[in-house]
Design an enzyme around this catalytic site. Sequence first.
Site, mmCIF file in Angstrom:
data_model
loop_
_atom_site.group_PDB
_atom_site.id
_atom_site.type_symbol
_atom_site.label_atom_id
_atom_site.label_comp_id
_atom_site.label_asym_id
_atom_site.label_seq_id
_atom_site.Cartn_x
_atom_site.Cartn_y
_atom_site.Cartn_z
ATOM 1 N N GLN A 1 -1.452 9.188 0.226
ATOM 2 C CA GLN A 1 -0.226 8.557 -0.308
ATOM 3 C C GLN A 1 -0.091 8.869 -1.808
ATOM 4 O O GLN A 1 -0.599 9.871 -2.251
ATOM 5 C CB GLN A 1 -0.198 7.043 -0.035
ATOM 6 C CG GLN A 1 -0.045 6.690 1.443
ATOM 7 C CD GLN A 1 -1.351 6.637 2.185
ATOM 8 O OE1 GLN A 1 -2.321 6.083 1.709
ATOM 9 N NE2 GLN A 1 -1.401 7.207 3.369
ATOM 10 N N THR B 1 5.355 11.710 10.745
ATOM 11 C CA THR B 1 6.404 11.131 11.588
ATOM 12 C C THR B 1 7.551 12.100 11.867
ATOM 13 O O THR B 1 8.425 11.801 12.672
ATOM 14 C CB THR B 1 7.004 9.890 10.898
ATOM 15 O OG1 THR B 1 7.524 10.302 9.630
ATOM 16 C CG2 THR B 1 5.978 8.801 10.672
ATOM 17 N N ASP C 1 8.584 26.627 -5.824
ATOM 18 C CA ASP C 1 9.447 27.597 -5.127
ATOM 19 C C ASP C 1 10.650 26.931 -4.457
ATOM 20 O O ASP C 1 11.658 27.594 -4.211
ATOM 21 C CB ASP C 1 8.642 28.383 -4.092
ATOM 22 C CG ASP C 1 7.920 27.477 -3.105
ATOM 23 O OD1 ASP C 1 7.219 26.548 -3.569
ATOM 24 O OD2 ASP C 1 8.073 27.673 -1.889
ATOM 25 N N ALA D 1 -1.545 8.880 6.508
ATOM 26 C CA ALA D 1 -1.479 10.100 5.709
ATOM 27 C C ALA D 1 -1.254 11.307 6.610
ATOM 28 O O ALA D 1 -1.626 11.291 7.777
ATOM 29 C CB ALA D 1 -2.781 10.285 4.934
ATOM 30 N N GLY D 2 -0.632 12.328 6.064
ATOM 31 C CA GLY D 2 -0.463 13.568 6.814
ATOM 32 C C GLY D 2 -0.576 14.729 5.856
ATOM 33 O O GLY D 2 0.306 14.927 5.029
ATOM 34 N N HIS D 3 -1.685 15.426 5.901
ATOM 35 C CA HIS D 3 -1.885 16.553 4.990
ATOM 36 C C HIS D 3 -1.773 17.864 5.765
ATOM 37 O O HIS D 3 -2.493 18.074 6.728
ATOM 38 C CB HIS D 3 -3.267 16.474 4.333
ATOM 39 C CG HIS D 3 -3.383 15.335 3.378
ATOM 40 N ND1 HIS D 3 -4.574 14.840 2.928
ATOM 41 C CD2 HIS D 3 -2.434 14.587 2.786
ATOM 42 C CE1 HIS D 3 -4.355 13.835 2.091
ATOM 43 N NE2 HIS D 3 -3.067 13.660 1.996
ATOM 44 N N VAL E 1 3.369 27.598 -5.410
ATOM 45 C CA VAL E 1 4.616 28.353 -5.159
ATOM 46 C C VAL E 1 4.781 28.702 -3.675
ATOM 47 O O VAL E 1 5.518 29.611 -3.327
ATOM 48 C CB VAL E 1 4.680 29.640 -6.021
ATOM 49 C CG1 VAL E 1 4.846 29.302 -7.491
ATOM 50 C CG2 VAL E 1 3.439 30.518 -5.797
ATOM 51 N N GLY E 2 4.100 27.972 -2.815
ATOM 52 C CA GLY E 2 4.213 28.229 -1.377
ATOM 53 C C GLY E 2 3.093 27.525 -0.648
ATOM 54 O O GLY E 2 2.158 27.016 -1.277
ATOM 55 N N LYS F 1 -0.900 17.232 -1.747
ATOM 56 C CA LYS F 1 -2.301 17.025 -2.155
ATOM 57 C C LYS F 1 -3.262 17.821 -1.287
ATOM 58 O O LYS F 1 -4.255 18.352 -1.783
ATOM 59 C CB LYS F 1 -2.669 15.534 -2.059
ATOM 60 C CG LYS F 1 -1.953 14.651 -3.042
ATOM 61 C CD LYS F 1 -2.308 13.196 -2.844
ATOM 62 C CE LYS F 1 -1.853 12.631 -1.531
ATOM 63 N NZ LYS F 1 -0.390 12.527 -1.360
ATOM 64 N N THR G 1 4.773 3.724 8.568
ATOM 65 C CA THR G 1 4.488 4.798 9.522
ATOM 66 C C THR G 1 4.134 4.221 10.897
ATOM 67 O O THR G 1 3.832 4.968 11.811
ATOM 68 C CB THR G 1 3.311 5.662 9.025
ATOM 69 O OG1 THR G 1 2.172 4.813 8.873
ATOM 70 C CG2 THR G 1 3.627 6.325 7.690
ATOM 71 N N GLY H 1 3.785 9.878 -2.320
ATOM 72 C CA GLY H 1 3.093 10.597 -1.253
ATOM 73 C C GLY H 1 3.778 11.923 -0.975
ATOM 74 O O GLY H 1 4.816 12.247 -1.582
ATOM 75 N N ASP H 2 3.158 12.715 -0.092
ATOM 76 C CA ASP H 2 3.716 14.018 0.322
ATOM 77 C C ASP H 2 3.859 14.997 -0.839
ATOM 78 O O ASP H 2 4.735 15.858 -0.816
ATOM 79 C CB ASP H 2 5.110 13.840 0.990
ATOM 80 C CG ASP H 2 5.071 12.862 2.137
ATOM 81 O OD1 ASP H 2 4.061 12.855 2.854
ATOM 82 O OD2 ASP H 2 6.043 12.110 2.300
HETATM 83 P P1 IMP Z 1 2.320 2.266 5.799
HETATM 84 O O1 IMP Z 1 1.330 2.923 4.919
HETATM 85 O O2 IMP Z 1 2.419 2.906 7.167
HETATM 86 O O3 IMP Z 1 2.160 0.790 5.874
HETATM 87 O O4 IMP Z 1 3.780 2.498 5.161
HETATM 88 C C1 IMP Z 1 4.157 1.913 3.925
HETATM 89 C C2 IMP Z 1 5.003 2.868 3.106
HETATM 90 O O5 IMP Z 1 4.202 3.958 2.695
HETATM 91 C C3 IMP Z 1 6.186 3.481 3.861
HETATM 92 O O6 IMP Z 1 7.247 3.685 2.966
HETATM 93 C C4 IMP Z 1 5.640 4.811 4.335
HETATM 94 O O7 IMP Z 1 6.665 5.745 4.572
HETATM 95 C C5 IMP Z 1 4.783 5.191 3.137
HETATM 96 N N1 IMP Z 1 3.690 6.107 3.442
HETATM 97 C C6 IMP Z 1 2.507 5.825 4.005
HETATM 98 N N2 IMP Z 1 1.745 6.923 4.093
HETATM 99 C C7 IMP Z 1 2.450 7.914 3.547
HETATM 100 C C8 IMP Z 1 2.168 9.295 3.296
HETATM 101 O O8 IMP Z 1 1.102 9.833 3.592
HETATM 102 N N3 IMP Z 1 3.166 10.002 2.705
HETATM 103 C C9 IMP Z 1 4.348 9.435 2.326
HETATM 104 N N4 IMP Z 1 4.634 8.150 2.522
HETATM 105 C C10 IMP Z 1 3.695 7.402 3.126
#
Ligand code: IMP
Length: 422
Positions: free
Chosen positions: A223, A299, A331, A38-40, A412-413, A15, A129, A11-12
């Site tokens: 993810q 988070t 970068d 998720a956090g985009h 690159v940014g 995307k 999360t 994840g992260d």
């Molecule tokens: P859950 O999805 O909250 O149950 O977390 C399960 C695992 O997935 C943990 O290690 C979280 O940190 C990771 N995780 C869930 N969503 C993301 C995301 O969007 N980016 C990165 N890690 C994530």
Amino acid sequence: MNTVITGLQWGDEGKGKIVDYLTETADVVIRGQGGNNAGHTVIAKGEKYVLHLLPSGILWDDKINVIGNGVVVDPIGLCVEIARIEGQGVEIGPEKLLISDRAHVVLPFHKELDAAREISLGDQKIGTTKRGIGPAYCDKVNRCGLRMADLLDRPFAEAQIVRRTAEVNEILEKYDLPTFTAEAVIEETFTAFERLRPHVTNTIPVLHKAWKAKQNLLFEGAQGTLLDIDFGTYPFVTSSNTTAGGSTTGTGLPPTAIEAVIGVCKAYTTRVGSGPFPTGDEGLSEYLHNLGREFGATTGRARGCGWLDTVLLRFACMVNGVTGLAVTNVDGLDEYEELKICVAYDIDGTHHDLPPADRSSWDRAKPVYESLPGWKQDTTACTEYDQLPENAKAYLTRLSELCEAPIAFVGVGPDRAQTLKR
Ligand code: IMP
């Protein structure tokens, strides 16, 4: 071209930025799995938007955005997110955002169940999360969940909430966690649901109509592959299929609708939460954190950072059927003298070029590195692939060779303009 965007690491990977880039030519942007875990982060026209459940196409005026059946929707969280994005000047009407009536609902007690499970795991905790994602998917699979369509039938939904709250409270009491009254759960859930009601519909015929009309469909993965419930570093994973297959089961569009799979990875590796991370490196983590990079959008947690791991990437390219790689955050390595790439794992003296399944092998896996010279040059102003420093191109070429997939994009940014097409 109907395209899946999928994360190839934990994840992260950036995307959101690639989705945002490809959204320009898309007609429909679809989420098929995950939830507001998720956090985009998308930076467009100088403004920063953080999206959790809303597909990235929401920032455009003329795109349809679909939250598919495979997503778990926290109605309260989604209302907060909609209000926040609307507060940034983006209108979100029912014609622009469609929510599947088959999507499961994350209820307030799912978050506490998430916390309870983490407490019970002690030092083996997943590091979730705490958005209630696992417990909501558990209820779905255990056939005691509520779907959006069920909220349309209020008496049925209320009876179900009363039953489930009683069961859940028994667990929460055991961990001295706050319990719930069914009345409060019903009140909070339905207050939020009233805001969402106009958006809830049968999204499957809408998607099929768009497909038949040859509109461009963009599947936005959340993810990453190593967090996939089947292919990830189990049990340190999330609770959905984050890989390309989740785009079909999570939307009702068949595999034959998919024409391209863009796999997104960083030029290095990061992960949050617990679990194996063979190429994790304290020096690289400190370096990137000092640059103000690698703090989570959901988070705020500092992510662990490590060298590029092509054992994981090769596997991720296989299971997703990646047709093009998008390598982001190039970068981030601009000033590094010497870069390492993990090409195999040494497990008890034997080299492996694919990740193991069992936990003890993960614990013993030692990365085998190749070293490449850094480029020691600012890449953020590059607007074309060919403008990248030669050493950066050599690094990307090696990555591509080891993963057996061509490079399609390079980031690159954070800005929309800093995505280079190959
Ligand atoms: P859950 O999805 O909250 O149950 O977390 C399960 C695992 O997935 C943990 O290690 C979280 O940190 C990771 N995780 C869930 N969503 C993301 C995301 O969007 N980016 C990165 N890690 C994530």
